[in-house]
Structure formats: C-alpha cells, structure tokens
Motif scaffolding. Structure first.
Motif, short mmCIF file in Angstrom:
data_model
loop_
_atom_site.label_atom_id
_atom_site.label_comp_id
_atom_site.label_asym_id
_atom_site.label_seq_id
_atom_site.Cartn_x
_atom_site.Cartn_y
_atom_site.Cartn_z
N ALA A 1 0.81 -1.21 0.00
CA ALA A 1 0.00 0.00 0.00
C ALA A 1 0.85 1.27 0.00
O ALA A 1 0.39 2.32 -0.43
CB ALA A 1 -0.94 0.00 1.21
N ALA A 2 2.09 1.16 0.45
CA ALA A 2 2.98 2.32 0.41
C ALA A 2 3.45 2.61 -1.01
O ALA A 2 3.91 3.71 -1.31
CB ALA A 2 4.18 2.09 1.33
N TRP A 3 3.32 1.61 -1.87
CA TRP A 3 3.77 1.74 -3.27
C TRP A 3 2.59 1.95 -4.21
O TRP A 3 2.71 2.62 -5.23
CB TRP A 3 4.50 0.46 -3.65
CG TRP A 3 5.30 0.53 -4.93
CD1 TRP A 3 4.83 0.51 -6.21
CD2 TRP A 3 6.72 0.61 -5.03
NE1 TRP A 3 5.86 0.57 -7.11
CE2 TRP A 3 7.04 0.63 -6.41
CE3 TRP A 3 7.76 0.64 -4.09
CZ2 TRP A 3 8.35 0.70 -6.86
CZ3 TRP A 3 9.06 0.71 -4.55
CH2 TRP A 3 9.35 0.75 -5.92
N ARG A 4 1.43 1.38 -3.84
CA ARG A 4 0.26 1.35 -4.72
C ARG A 4 -0.98 1.59 -3.87
O ARG A 4 -1.20 0.92 -2.88
CB ARG A 4 0.21 -0.02 -5.39
CG ARG A 4 -1.01 -0.34 -6.19
CD ARG A 4 -1.05 -1.84 -6.49
NE ARG A 4 -1.24 -2.63 -5.28
CZ ARG A 4 -0.89 -3.90 -5.14
NH1 ARG A 4 -0.30 -4.54 -6.13
NH2 ARG A 4 -1.11 -4.56 -4.02
N ASP A 5 -1.79 2.56 -4.28
CA ASP A 5 -3.01 2.88 -3.55
C ASP A 5 -3.96 1.68 -3.56
O ASP A 5 -4.29 1.16 -4.64
CB ASP A 5 -3.68 4.08 -4.23
CG ASP A 5 -4.90 4.60 -3.49
OD1 ASP A 5 -5.36 3.93 -2.55
OD2 ASP A 5 -5.38 5.69 -3.86
N PRO A 6 -4.42 1.20 -2.40
CA PRO A 6 -5.37 0.08 -2.39
C PRO A 6 -6.62 0.35 -3.22
O PRO A 6 -7.20 -0.58 -3.80
CB PRO A 6 -5.70 -0.09 -0.91
CG PRO A 6 -4.50 0.44 -0.20
CD PRO A 6 -4.01 1.58 -1.04
N ALA A 7 -7.05 1.62 -3.30
CA ALA A 7 -8.22 1.95 -4.12
C ALA A 7 -7.97 1.67 -5.60
O ALA A 7 -8.90 1.40 -6.35
CB ALA A 7 -8.60 3.42 -3.92
N MET A 8 -6.69 1.73 -6.01
CA MET A 8 -6.35 1.43 -7.40
C MET A 8 -6.61 -0.03 -7.71
O MET A 8 -7.11 -0.38 -8.80
CB MET A 8 -4.88 1.76 -7.66
CG MET A 8 -4.50 1.81 -9.13
SD MET A 8 -5.17 3.27 -9.96
CE MET A 8 -4.12 4.56 -9.27
N VAL A 9 -6.31 -0.92 -6.76
CA VAL A 9 -6.52 -2.35 -6.96
C VAL A 9 -8.02 -2.64 -7.09
O VAL A 9 -8.44 -3.41 -7.97
CB VAL A 9 -5.92 -3.15 -5.80
CG1 VAL A 9 -6.21 -4.63 -5.97
CG2 VAL A 9 -4.42 -2.92 -5.72
N VAL A 10 -8.83 -2.01 -6.24
CA VAL A 10 -10.28 -2.21 -6.30
C VAL A 10 -10.82 -1.75 -7.65
O VAL A 10 -11.59 -2.47 -8.31
CB VAL A 10 -10.97 -1.46 -5.15
CG1 VAL A 10 -12.49 -1.54 -5.30
CG2 VAL A 10 -10.54 -2.02 -3.80
N ALA A 11 -10.39 -0.57 -8.10
CA ALA A 11 -10.86 -0.05 -9.39
C ALA A 11 -10.39 -0.91 -10.55
O ALA A 11 -11.13 -1.13 -11.53
CB ALA A 11 -10.36 1.39 -9.57
N PHE A 12 -9.18 -1.42 -10.44
CA PHE A 12 -8.61 -2.27 -11.48
C PHE A 12 -9.43 -3.56 -11.62
O PHE A 12 -9.79 -3.97 -12.72
CB PHE A 12 -7.16 -2.59 -11.09
CG PHE A 12 -6.36 -3.33 -12.11
CD1 PHE A 12 -6.14 -2.80 -13.38
CD2 PHE A 12 -5.76 -4.55 -11.80
CE1 PHE A 12 -5.37 -3.48 -14.31
CE2 PHE A 12 -5.00 -5.23 -12.73
CZ PHE A 12 -4.80 -4.69 -13.99
N ARG A 13 -9.74 -4.17 -10.48
CA ARG A 13 -10.54 -5.39 -10.51
C ARG A 13 -11.93 -5.14 -11.11
O ARG A 13 -12.42 -5.94 -11.93
CB ARG A 13 -10.70 -5.94 -9.09
CG ARG A 13 -9.46 -6.58 -8.52
CD ARG A 13 -9.77 -7.17 -7.16
NE ARG A 13 -8.71 -8.03 -6.66
CZ ARG A 13 -8.88 -8.96 -5.72
NH1 ARG A 13 -10.06 -9.12 -5.16
NH2 ARG A 13 -7.86 -9.71 -5.33
N GLU A 14 -12.57 -4.06 -10.71
CA GLU A 14 -13.90 -3.77 -11.21
C GLU A 14 -13.88 -3.52 -12.72
O GLU A 14 -14.79 -3.94 -13.45
CB GLU A 14 -14.49 -2.55 -10.49
CG GLU A 14 -14.93 -2.82 -9.07
CD GLU A 14 -15.99 -3.91 -9.01
OE1 GLU A 14 -17.01 -3.79 -9.72
OE2 GLU A 14 -15.79 -4.89 -8.26
N ALA A 15 -12.84 -2.85 -13.20
CA ALA A 15 -12.74 -2.58 -14.64
C ALA A 15 -12.55 -3.88 -15.43
O ALA A 15 -13.09 -4.02 -16.53
CB ALA A 15 -11.58 -1.62 -14.92
N LEU A 16 -11.80 -4.82 -14.87
CA LEU A 16 -11.64 -6.11 -15.54
C LEU A 16 -12.97 -6.84 -15.65
O LEU A 16 -13.30 -7.41 -16.69
CB LEU A 16 -10.63 -6.98 -14.78
CG LEU A 16 -9.17 -6.53 -14.82
CD1 LEU A 16 -8.31 -7.43 -13.94
CD2 LEU A 16 -8.62 -6.52 -16.25
#
Length: 329
Positions: free
Chosen positions: A207-222
């Motif tokens: 999470a210090a490298w990558r915003d956890p919200a980015m992972v959620v949005a990435f999954r939803e877009a897939l």
C-alpha cells in the motif's frame, strides 16, 4: 479543467466492430493520442480507472490531447469471435497482433478525421506497444509519435520465463506455441495481475507503493470489461490468446514481427527496472534498428514496476508524465 468522456463503436475494414472511449477537455491544441492495451487486459482497465492518478487518458486530455482508448477485437466492449462464446478449445489462438492493426487503423482514421490532423500519436502497453510500433511501420504517413511502454520486439531470445521448454512451449513440438495448453482463448482470474504486480513491488508494504483503491478499481474494470465475467464463481474474464502466441515467438525464439527500420517518427521507449517483459537486450536491438526514427528516447525507469502508470505518483508515474509531455512537445 473538465474532462468529457464518450464511448462509441467503429467498423474495421474487415467488418469487425470495436469500441473506443474518447476523452477530451476544452483545449485540444496538442497531438491527438490513441492508447492500446496489452495482452490480457481491455483498455479502460489500463488507461481510465475512476480513482485519483488512475487515468493516463485523463492526464493527456487535461494537457490538451484528444485521447482515444481502443479495445481491440476480442477485448472489453469490442466484438468477440463466436468461438469465445463456447468453451476454450486447444485450437489456434484467436486474434494475432497483425489482426489488431486493423482495429488501430479504424481508430486512427476516425481520430484524424475528428481532429483534422494528418497524423496522430500512439501509445501501447506490452504487446500492445509491439502492435502500435508495427502499425507505425505499416502506416508511417499516419503516425506522428510512438510511446512504447514495456515493449517486446523479438530482437533477442533471452527472456527469463518465456523460453523453449517452458509452459509456453509445445512439449511435443519444441519451438511452437503450446496450443494444447493455452488454446484459442483463456479465462483469467481477476487477481492474477494483482499477484504479478505484488511480485514486482520490492517492499513488504504494498500500500505504500500502490493505492489500495487502485486495486479495487482495477478489478472492477476487468469485470466490467467482459459481460460474462460475473456468471462465474469466482468471477473470470476472457481474453483471446493470439497476442500470447506472438509474445512467445518474440520472447522464446527472438522472432521480430516487423522491422523497426520502417518507423519514421520519434519514438519514446519506457523500460521499467522491475519489469520482466521489456528487456535491455531486446531494446538495444530495437534501438539499433530504429535508424530512420528522427528521435529515440530510451527511458530505463529505475525503481519502477511494469505498472508504474497505476503506482503512486512518486513511484515513477509523475516522472513518466514529465518525460512524455516533453517528448510530445
């Protein structure tokens, strides 16, 4: 400055319907840009996530570029082959990179007409970068700039994991793509790429490298990129395997799909340090072959992952935007 979005469909020369998302701001004074995704992921999940720092397309639009995000045939909101409505089969991989150049051509011609510009810039990710470079070699009169992000060229056969004898190689016919295992298309888990991303982040606190919200949005877009994804438990999304076969040929056998001497526009290569796809040896051959390009910028992005476009700004994203802004002039 407000960004407007519009989704629409185009018909290719060979009769395939592909989806494009347009992003633009009130100012459209700079080079129009077309963005093409990589091997398994549709365009919006890479280039237009609804989270802070998640949309390269919005950054480009805010800077004055009319920006198109293309879903190649078989991906996202574009037309899929009928075979992808049936269970996967150990037959020829669907949708090779050369076929996708027809989708790029339809989008490029529409973007040229919509902006009144004779040439446009192209940005591709992974094998999508290979495809956009191939397109620039086929249609130099239509391309003003190339931004090649985590590209593979096929100049060397020294890939660490895509090798003869690996899972990608046919055990009965070494030197050929493993069609028996991978077949015509693949069902992908939505966490597959997240695991790949985690492996490249060199610290324990992801999470210090990558915003956890980015992972959620990435999954939803897939999931949103495949209307059938939520019919599975757990959810799965489909991708054709033609680009995977081309990746195998370039990585394991060192086969070039085109020759870079056919490119006549400026080229910006983005080669992140922690990315295993884009290799220094391969890019050295590519740069040597780019002898007709008036400018070649090879950014070996230190301390950056394959996903630097979606990592936190200080992990390479801001630096990339600065390099690209200067390159596009």
């Amino acid at each position: 400055m407000g960004i407007t979005r519009r989704d629409f469909h185009l018909r290719t020369a060979d009769g395939i319907t592909v989806r494009v998302r347009e992003l633009r701001s009130e100012r459209t004074h700079r080079t129009p840009m077309l963005l093409l995704h990589g091997t398994r992921i549709p365009g919006i999940s890479e280039f237009d996530l609804p989270v802070e720092h998640g949309s390269l397309a919005a950054d480009l639009a805010a800077a004055g570029h009319v920006c198109y995000i293309l879903d190649a045939r078989g991906f996202g909101g574009s037309e899929r082959p009928a075979e992808m409505e049936e269970p996967p089969q150990p037959t020829r991989p669907l949708i090779r990179t050369m076929e996708i150049t027809r989708d790029v051509d339809a989008a490029v011609d529409h973007l040229r007409a919509a902006t009144g510009q004779a040439r446009v810039g192209l940005l591709g990710w992974g094998v999508g970068a290979t495809c956009t470079a191939m397109y620039a070699a086929l249609h130099p009169e239509k391309v003003s700039h190339l931004v090649l992000y985590c590209m593979i060229y096929g100049g060397t056969a020294d890939h660490a994991s895509i090798t003869i004898g690996s899972q990608w190689d046919d055990p009965d016919q070494p030197g050929r793509f493993n069609q028996k295992r991978f077949g015509n298309y693949t069902f992908n888990g939505i966490d597959m790429l997240e695991h790949h991303w985690d492996q490249q982040i060199p610290i324990a606190d992801k999470a210090a490298w990558r915003d956890p919200a980015m992972v959620v949005a990435f999954r939803e877009a897939l999931l949103d990129g495949d209307p059938a994804s939520r019919e599975h438990d757990p959810p799965l999304y489909r991708s054709p395997n033609g680009m995977l076969e081309d990746l195998y040929l370039m990585g394991a056998k060192g086969q070039k799909l085109f020759h870079a001497s056919q490119i006549y526009c400026p080229v910006f290569i983005v080669n992140p340090e922690y990315d295993g796809l884009c290799r220094d040896t391969d890019m050295a051959v590519f740069c040597e072959d780019l002898y007709h390009a008036p400018e070649v910028v090879h950014w070996q992005a230190k301390g950056c992952t394959h996903y630097l476009l979606l990592d936190r700004p200080e992990r390479g994203r801001d630096e990339f935007l600065g390099h690209m802004d200067r390159f596009l002039g």
